[in-house]
Motif scaffolding. Sequence first.
Motif: not given
Lengths: 113, 300
Positions: B158-159, B210-212, B230-234
């Motif tokens: 995902x990431x 990504x949606x999948x 979420x922290x990582x993506x931010x």
Amino acid sequence: MSSDHPGRVGADRSVNVEMLRSWVARKAKDLPPEGLADDLPLLEGRHLTSLHIPELILLLEGLRGEAIDVERLQAGDFRDLRTIAARFLVGGPDPDAACAAETVPARSRGASL
Amino acid sequence: MTSQTAPTLREAIAAMSDTVERLNELSRAKYQNPYEAVEWPESVNPVEDWFFTPELSTLYGTPYWQQLDEPGQRRLTFDEAANFFSLNIHGEKALMEGLASRLYRSDLVEIADYLHHFLDEENKHSVYFGGFCRRYARVYRSRHVSFPRRPEREVEDLLFFAKVLIFEEHADRYNVLQAKDARLHPLARFINEAHHADESRHLVFNRAIVTAFWDAYSPGWNEGQREEIRDYLGQFFATTWREYYNPDVYADSGFDAPWLVAEDAWNAPEQRAHRRRVSAKCLRFFLSTGLLLEEPADVF
């Protein structure tokens, strides 16, 4: 202006270390109740991730006034505050920096802008 | 534990099969030879021509920009063009590694044909970017450091694609604007246009995959895991944007305190507004899917 203000080349080392500590304290997640100890494992403890490293390198380069040879870095170089300070801020110039290809300043105009 | 209503990864990927097949057909139809598609000039003049849209400069709207005369602005933005191409080279290196490692993996075999196109097209882009940087400028270094990966493959998948999505959506916005900018040297416009032509397909694929992954895996994660993602993506938003503000570029353009320039430019209100504009479409996607619940801190 950020409170972390790199670019003050030649600042006192203890000031630089405090700026490093301040940056880490602001970015780190889930610090223990006793706070940010010098030997707190930052990456291993998942307080910082590898994504923080480019920003941290920018800060360290600004504080010491010279580039860091990124290609030679290892995770252990960022183990804790004490290691980071010793590796990048305290002591003589980084011997690896001389190997960094075309590092700054490459073409200084000589006049302040 | 997986929620009963959550699709399996196989089901989620099957749901995007029509999209993937259409992208395969387009990639085959628009196949390009990077060694024949462009004629490289013997030399270029960084102070006479624009190679980067001035309004996209990291110093635009800051006092530093006003201190430069127009040749100086051209020189700065030429170096910023090389930095933009360089950060694409570094990003595509990591992307190609990630795509290659997922080729023919048993749970992703249905998208193997498109991963071949994706990989091929990224390699071609790097031929363009590297061709420019090595002929006329230099490849600026990256400050990214590779550390051991996360143990959970689902999170890593995902990431990986979420980071690709963020990086490519930003770069594509620059490509679109610069491909249309009649002030730019034809070579700069060509490279931006060629990149955009392929990226427009990659962006569709990125959002679908990504949606999948998110739909298939996130119901099985606890709130702590989702918060960590979420922290990582931010943080990735901050990291990827920071690369545009490269002190090495400012030093090459003659600034005596390049790290200070980088920090000032990063904090300038005009630049925060610029980043928000460029990231807007991408942010809407992350907020609408629930991958992010709020805008990342310290970026906009």
